[in-house]
Design a protein around this motif. Structure first.
Motif, PDB file in Angstrom:
ATOM      1  N   SER A 218       0.832  -1.212   0.000  1.00 54.63           N
ATOM      2  CA  SER A 218       0.000   0.000   0.000  1.00 54.63           C
ATOM      3  C   SER A 218       0.863   1.257   0.000  1.00 54.63           C
ATOM      4  O   SER A 218       0.517   2.261  -0.635  1.00 54.63           O
ATOM      5  CB  SER A 218      -0.935  -0.007   1.212  1.00 54.63           C
ATOM      6  N   GLU A 219       1.994   1.211   0.702  1.00 55.24           N
ATOM      7  CA  GLU A 219       2.897   2.369   0.715  1.00 55.24           C
ATOM      8  C   GLU A 219       3.488   2.613  -0.670  1.00 55.24           C
ATOM      9  O   GLU A 219       3.652   3.762  -1.099  1.00 55.24           O
ATOM     10  CB  GLU A 219       4.015   2.147   1.732  1.00 55.24           C
ATOM     11  N   ILE A 220       3.811   1.530  -1.365  1.00 54.45           N
ATOM     12  CA  ILE A 220       4.371   1.665  -2.712  1.00 54.45           C
ATOM     13  C   ILE A 220       3.332   2.245  -3.661  1.00 54.45           C
ATOM     14  O   ILE A 220       3.618   3.136  -4.470  1.00 54.45           O
ATOM     15  CB  ILE A 220       4.877   0.302  -3.218  1.00 54.45           C
ATOM     16  N   LYS A 221       2.103   1.744  -3.553  1.00 49.71           N
ATOM     17  CA  LYS A 221       1.031   2.265  -4.403  1.00 49.71           C
ATOM     18  C   LYS A 221       0.783   3.749  -4.128  1.00 49.71           C
ATOM     19  O   LYS A 221       0.545   4.538  -5.048  1.00 49.71           O
ATOM     20  CB  LYS A 221      -0.253   1.461  -4.162  1.00 49.71           C
ATOM     21  N   LYS A 222       0.834   4.124  -2.854  1.00 48.35           N
ATOM     22  CA  LYS A 222       0.635   5.533  -2.501  1.00 48.35           C
ATOM     23  C   LYS A 222       1.747   6.396  -3.089  1.00 48.35           C
ATOM     24  O   LYS A 222       1.489   7.476  -3.641  1.00 48.35           O
ATOM     25  CB  LYS A 222       0.593   5.681  -0.982  1.00 48.35           C
ATOM     26  N   MET A 223       2.987   5.918  -2.983  1.00 51.48           N
ATOM     27  CA  MET A 223       4.106   6.665  -3.545  1.00 51.48           C
ATOM     28  C   MET A 223       3.981   6.764  -5.065  1.00 51.48           C
ATOM     29  O   MET A 223       4.276   7.812  -5.665  1.00 51.48           O
ATOM     30  CB  MET A 223       5.425   5.989  -3.170  1.00 51.48           C
ATOM     31  N   GLN A 224       3.543   5.681  -5.696  1.00 50.17           N
ATOM     32  CA  GLN A 224       3.354   5.702  -7.144  1.00 50.17           C
ATOM     33  C   GLN A 224       2.342   6.773  -7.542  1.00 50.17           C
ATOM     34  O   GLN A 224       2.540   7.505  -8.515  1.00 50.17           O
ATOM     35  CB  GLN A 224       2.879   4.332  -7.631  1.00 50.17           C
ATOM     36  N   GLN A 225       1.269   6.888  -6.766  1.00 46.04           N
ATOM     37  CA  GLN A 225       0.254   7.898  -7.060  1.00 46.04           C
ATOM     38  C   GLN A 225       0.807   9.307  -6.868  1.00 46.04           C
ATOM     39  O   GLN A 225       0.538  10.213  -7.664  1.00 46.04           O
ATOM     40  CB  GLN A 225      -0.970   7.679  -6.162  1.00 46.04           C
ATOM     41  N   GLU A 226       1.608   9.490  -5.815  1.00 45.20           N
ATOM     42  CA  GLU A 226       2.192  10.804  -5.564  1.00 45.20           C
ATOM     43  C   GLU A 226       3.135  11.218  -6.689  1.00 45.20           C
ATOM     44  O   GLU A 226       3.177  12.380  -7.093  1.00 45.20           O
ATOM     45  CB  GLU A 226       2.944  10.795  -4.229  1.00 45.20           C
ATOM     46  N   LEU A 227       3.897  10.252  -7.187  1.00 45.22           N
ATOM     47  CA  LEU A 227       4.877  10.563  -8.227  1.00 45.22           C
ATOM     48  C   LEU A 227       4.244  10.708  -9.609  1.00 45.22           C
ATOM     49  O   LEU A 227       4.577  11.623 -10.367  1.00 45.22           O
ATOM     50  CB  LEU A 227       5.952   9.473  -8.272  1.00 45.22           C
ATOM     51  N   PHE A 228       3.340   9.789  -9.937  1.00 47.06           N
ATOM     52  CA  PHE A 228       2.867   9.694 -11.320  1.00 47.06           C
ATOM     53  C   PHE A 228       1.392  10.039 -11.501  1.00 47.06           C
ATOM     54  O   PHE A 228       0.860   9.900 -12.597  1.00 47.06           O
ATOM     55  CB  PHE A 228       3.111   8.275 -11.853  1.00 47.06           C
ATOM     56  N   GLY A 229       0.742  10.487 -10.426  1.00 54.19           N
ATOM     57  CA  GLY A 229      -0.682  10.788 -10.528  1.00 54.19           C
ATOM     58  C   GLY A 229      -1.002  11.837 -11.576  1.00 54.19           C
ATOM     59  O   GLY A 229      -2.053  11.798 -12.216  1.00 54.19           O
ATOM     60  N   ALA A 230      -0.089  12.795 -11.770  1.00 52.88           N
ATOM     61  CA  ALA A 230      -0.317  13.865 -12.748  1.00 52.88           C
ATOM     62  C   ALA A 230       0.579  13.729 -13.973  1.00 52.88           C
ATOM     63  O   ALA A 230       0.733  14.672 -14.750  1.00 52.88           O
ATOM     64  CB  ALA A 230      -0.082  15.228 -12.081  1.00 52.88           C
ATOM     65  N   PHE A 231       1.173  12.538 -14.151  1.00 52.91           N
ATOM     66  CA  PHE A 231       2.164  12.375 -15.218  1.00 52.91           C
ATOM     67  C   PHE A 231       1.570  12.574 -16.610  1.00 52.91           C
ATOM     68  O   PHE A 231       2.251  13.028 -17.533  1.00 52.91           O
ATOM     69  CB  PHE A 231       2.802  10.988 -15.121  1.00 52.91           C
ATOM     70  N   ASP A 232       0.292  12.235 -16.776  1.00 55.05           N
ATOM     71  CA  ASP A 232      -0.341  12.348 -18.093  1.00 55.05           C
ATOM     72  C   ASP A 232      -0.737  13.775 -18.449  1.00 55.05           C
ATOM     73  O   ASP A 232      -1.206  14.035 -19.561  1.00 55.05           O
ATOM     74  CB  ASP A 232      -1.576  11.440 -18.161  1.00 55.05           C
ATOM     75  N   ASP A 233      -0.563  14.694 -17.513  1.00 55.87           N
ATOM     76  CA  ASP A 233      -0.856  16.098 -17.800  1.00 55.87           C
ATOM     77  C   ASP A 233       0.154  16.611 -18.826  1.00 55.87           C
ATOM     78  O   ASP A 233       1.362  16.638 -18.560  1.00 55.87           O
ATOM     79  CB  ASP A 233      -0.747  16.918 -16.511  1.00 55.87           C
ATOM     80  N   PRO A 234      -0.294  17.022 -20.021  1.00 60.33           N
ATOM     81  CA  PRO A 234       0.657  17.433 -21.069  1.00 60.33           C
ATOM     82  C   PRO A 234       1.405  18.715 -20.742  1.00 60.33           C
ATOM     83  O   PRO A 234       2.426  19.019 -21.366  1.00 60.33           O
ATOM     84  CB  PRO A 234      -0.244  17.619 -22.300  1.00 60.33           C
ATOM     85  N   ASN A 235       0.919  19.472 -19.770  1.00 58.59           N
ATOM     86  CA  ASN A 235       1.547  20.757 -19.467  1.00 58.59           C
ATOM     87  C   ASN A 235       2.713  20.634 -18.487  1.00 58.59           C
ATOM     88  O   ASN A 235       3.821  21.102 -18.755  1.00 58.59           O
ATOM     89  CB  ASN A 235       0.498  21.732 -18.919  1.00 58.59           C
ATOM     90  N   ASP A 236       2.459  20.005 -17.345  1.00 59.05           N
ATOM     91  CA  ASP A 236       3.532  19.955 -16.344  1.00 59.05           C
ATOM     92  C   ASP A 236       3.633  18.602 -15.649  1.00 59.05           C
ATOM     93  O   ASP A 236       4.142  18.511 -14.535  1.00 59.05           O
ATOM     94  CB  ASP A 236       3.334  21.056 -15.302  1.00 59.05           C
ATOM     95  N   GLY A 237       3.164  17.536 -16.299  1.00 62.28           N
ATOM     96  CA  GLY A 237       3.208  16.210 -15.685  1.00 62.28           C
ATOM     97  C   GLY A 237       4.621  15.760 -15.363  1.00 62.28           C
ATOM     98  O   GLY A 237       4.912  15.288 -14.259  1.00 62.28           O
ATOM     99  N   LEU A 238       5.539  15.924 -16.323  1.00 65.35           N
ATOM    100  CA  LEU A 238       6.923  15.500 -16.107  1.00 65.35           C
ATOM    101  C   LEU A 238       7.610  16.388 -15.078  1.00 65.35           C
ATOM    102  O   LEU A 238       8.383  15.903 -14.235  1.00 65.35           O
ATOM    103  CB  LEU A 238       7.688  15.525 -17.432  1.00 65.35           C
TER     104      LEU A 238
END
Length: 280
Positions: A218-238
């Motif tokens: 669950s901690e790994i999944k939470k960290m994944q969401q924190e890191l990549f939750g907005a990754f698909d945003d074309p403006n500032d995801g990266l």
């Protein structure tokens, strides 16, 4: 389609069936009574401390044109790469030239990229020169070399014994995360490989105290969401990912060693989790 087949390849006289019989016996299983040298598939339940997995041992023989055989296996329309995650190349030690056929399977490895790659010698003895050459090739091509007839030498009581022979073969196959495996932490449906890896971490955490600094699934999944939750945003995801990583580095600088290691593990495993999900 599950990638849970172990392709066992070698000449007809390489005693592959006897090898499989010994492997199954070592794992407290038994060879089916109707199995023979021409049986193409032998089912096997890998049962470890942490998981069970249903796999198939796929026997095939090379008698003449080894190059043509390899070519046939790697053709896309055959779909072999989609189901094979283990490759076991078998040769007779008293016929070291038969190993030359097996070298051609590096093409299969490049195409199909199985997680488990093993070369195993049966029957007879190898000269030191041949043994060194085979072990060097295995090392260079990232294969595990197993001498099927090798036995553990007696060591002092306080000295760790490395596994050799059939026990090493079994251990190598058990170490893989086979598609569809079921972890023993629950009776749920089979997991995909990444979910299984995360649950394996939880199991180890529960059973072996020295690994308590590992993050939970669950901690790994939470960290994944924190890191990549907005990754698909074309403006500032990266940019969000880079900023978050820098924040975590700053945070880790002020943590005790054990907590810093756990934070690093969460970040690394969240990257692996995200990568596996995007690959599917």
């Amino acid at each position: 389609m599950k990638r849970n087949k172990i392709l066992v390849i070698g000449r007809h006289n390489a005693n592959k069936l006897e090898l499989i019989k010994q492997l199954l016996s070592e794992s407290q299983s038994a060879l089916p009574k109707d199995a023979n040298d021409d049986t193409p598939m032998i089912p096997w339940t890998i049962d470890t401390k942490y998981y069970t997995a249903e796999v198939d041992l796929w026997l095939d023989h090379i008698e003449s044109d080894a190059e043509a055989a390899v070519k046939a296996f790697v053709e896309d329309e055959n779909g072999v790469c989609e189901v094979v995650d283990g490759l076991v190349l078998v040769f007779r030690k008293d016929e070291p030239k038969s190993f030359e056929d097996l070298k051609l399977w590096s093409t299969f490895v490049e195409k199909c990229d199985p997680n488990v790659k093993i070369v195993i010698g049966t029957e007879g003895d190898l000269s030191e020169t041949d043994k060194d050459a085979i072990e060097d090739w295995c090392l260079e091509n990232m294969f595990v070399y197993v001498d099927a007839e090798e036995k553990v030498q007696k060591v002092d009581d306080d000295e760790f014994e490395d596994k050799v022979g059939i026990p090493l073969l079994l251990e190598t196959l058990q170490a893989n995360m086979w598609d569809g495996l079921v972890t023993k932490s629950s009776a749920q449906a089979p997991l995909d490989t990444n979910e299984a890896r995360l649950q394996m971490l939880n199991l180890i955490d529960e059973e072996d105290g020295e690994f308590t600094d590992l993050p939970s699934g669950s901690e790994i999944k939470k960290m994944q969401q924190e890191l990549f939750g907005a990754f698909d945003d074309p403006n500032d995801g990266l940019d969000h990912v880079f900023t978050k990583i820098q924040d975590l580095r700053d945070q880790g600088a002020n943590l005790p060693d054990s907590e810093r290691r756990k934070l690093a593990a969460k970040v690394a495993l969240s990257f692996a989790s995200y990568y596996n999900e995007t690959e599917e």
